[in-house]
Design a protein around this motif. Sequence first.
Motif, PDB file in Angstrom:
ATOM      1  N   ALA A 145      -5.366   2.778  -0.691  1.00 66.29           N
ATOM      2  CA  ALA A 145      -4.056   3.298  -1.087  1.00 66.29           C
ATOM      3  C   ALA A 145      -4.136   4.019  -2.419  1.00 66.29           C
ATOM      4  O   ALA A 145      -3.526   5.087  -2.603  1.00 66.29           O
ATOM      5  N   LEU A 158      -6.094  -2.022  -0.751  1.00 63.25           N
ATOM      6  CA  LEU A 158      -5.460  -1.537  -1.974  1.00 63.25           C
ATOM      7  C   LEU A 158      -6.231  -0.368  -2.563  1.00 63.25           C
ATOM      8  O   LEU A 158      -5.635   0.590  -3.083  1.00 63.25           O
ATOM      9  N   GLU A 166       0.824  -1.205   0.000  1.00 66.91           N
ATOM     10  CA  GLU A 166       0.000   0.000   0.000  1.00 66.91           C
ATOM     11  C   GLU A 166       0.860   1.258   0.000  1.00 66.91           C
ATOM     12  O   GLU A 166       0.548   2.240  -0.689  1.00 66.91           O
TER      13      GLU A 166
END
Length: 678
Positions: free
Chosen positions: A207, A204, A176
């Motif tokens: 991020a 994810l 991330e």
Amino acid sequence: MSGTPTTYDGDEQLAELLRAAGIASPLGEIKALIAGIAAAPRPLDDGEWLSLVAPAMDDTLRGQLVALYERLAAADDGMERRGESAARLADLRAELKRRGFDGFVVPLADEHQGEYVARRSRRLAWLTGFTGSAGIALILAEKAALFTDGRYTLQIESQTDGALYERHHVTESPPEAWLEANLSQGMTLGFDPWLHSADQCRRLADACKRAGAKFAPCDGNPLDAVWRGQPPLPLAPVQPLDIRFTGRGSAEKRRDIAEQVTEAGAAAAFLSAPDSIAWLLNVRGADVDCAPLPHSFLLLEADGRAQWFVDPRKRVATLGDHLGNEVSCRPPEELGTALDHLGASGAAVLLDPASAPDWTVSRLTGAGAALVKKADPCAAPKARKNPTELDGIRAAHLRDGLALTRFLCWLSGLGGSEGVTELDAVAKLASLRAGGDHYRGPSFDTISGAAANGAIVHYRVTPETDRALEAGTLYLVDSGGQYLDGTTDVTRTIAIGAPDAEHRDRFTRVLKGHIALAQARFPKGTTGTQLDTLARQFLWRAGLDYDHGTGHGVGAYLNVHEGPQRISKQPSKAALEPGMIVSNEPGYYKTGAYGIRIENLVAVTDALGLEEAERPTLTFETLTLAPIDRDLVELALMTDEEREWLDAYHAAVRDRLSPLLQPWPDVADWLAEVTEPI
């Protein structure tokens, strides 16, 4: 296995033989079936997979089917070809550009989030060359990165091209953080929604959002589009497992789990973990190496009935009677329709966001279902072995200990000048295990590490890395077996010739930690995280440590790595409970020199003889039966209590194994000598 190989005479001859045998299935279907069978690990007996083609056949047809199997199994899928990483990465980037993606996530996992994946699903290995059991790659147009844990830091450097991939420790440099640093505003990172859990996707996606980028599902995996020769889905036979091994019937288990579903306020539970489904239905398969698992999905309804989504070509003839009329078998392609039906009724569905594929979550929520996000309801009861399972596991360890002791006796005769290599040792140990009752194969690829190779925690020997066992070095062998009545996992470190003072010091510190954990008594409710320091304390005193967990859960003729229990620095909320099996495996690894690990499996059990205890107290029962190399023990570092433990353990090994060693009197004599009190 079959006998003398037969040459395949061609499709026309096979079609004629099939017609003569009364097998009406078109030749194309038979070939597709055998291609899927060949994409799975080969069973011990070819008769197992041949039964999927026909219940009986003559030798001529059998020979042609086996010959076709051999041809398909040998087909080049590109996995063994090295030196193509740059071209494959370029092909993937071109495909991503064609689809309008700026990057893509390549996990190790398959649709079931398991540690072992079928050959078809080894996308990370095909792309990068990295073959470890934990990893993820992030691919962008101009750069790429690989992430793995501390077990594979040496392996990832040796197997992958540093000019193509940055290589990171997954906890020290998380994916991330890398995405936040390398994505930019307006970029789109693609992912395969079948290969990521809902929790993984959330992390994810967050991020990407922080970087101003999008995280978007792909319609079909772009890597599959460029993998020429990708194998088909595996089709290994799914077999019933008798209640004499399981201890409880499937209907009883399903009712118990259904009660959890109802208590959680759900109408059904979605299961995607193959070991949970195998445990719940009392079935086993072989779609992946080393773990007896059939790939499938399951919907368990609140009344205990189940819809099992499994390829019908894998089901053996006796499976229907075993399952009964409360389990309906449906092809996997009907899963989406079943989820849509639950959504249309507004049902609440229990699923584990840590393991269920994101595709499933999106399908359910899109159809209108309410999600009850809870841990896999089978995980905890599966981990708590019942008395029948525990008895079977003990019996499996007895047979496994017999094979390992014969192997260790053979090793003891080596002085280091014989030219015996790591691969020779693997073959020798495998041949000794294969003769045991109920043996079904290895529980993982044997780690056979001589000298510096032993410092690679999850080393896998190949013809290119094969090293001789030389005098003055240490040899580490970590191996296990799958038996119908249990799963084993054991590590021994052996001195080839005379060890030096450093070898003995490090080995003894590891042994002291092993003993401290084996002797632990702890109140009910204790987690493995709270016990982990017991095994590390003597290494820590010398400024040493190891970069892996101290213990993992183990299944009953299931996964050799099983949750939720573990012993590790990493935080765990799962308390150790009676019936759980866990490994006790501290170690020490000196890069470029040697590795040391001492591993036994233990069962969590009630601590007896503690009448004065103010609260329920637990301890460990050691299951593994194999001698520990006393030549590596530095007695000056051992306390009297530790010496007593080692003597008592060796006495138990000697007493349990000696009666079984009558056919091998030389091994019996050796065992008596190496288990004498120190």
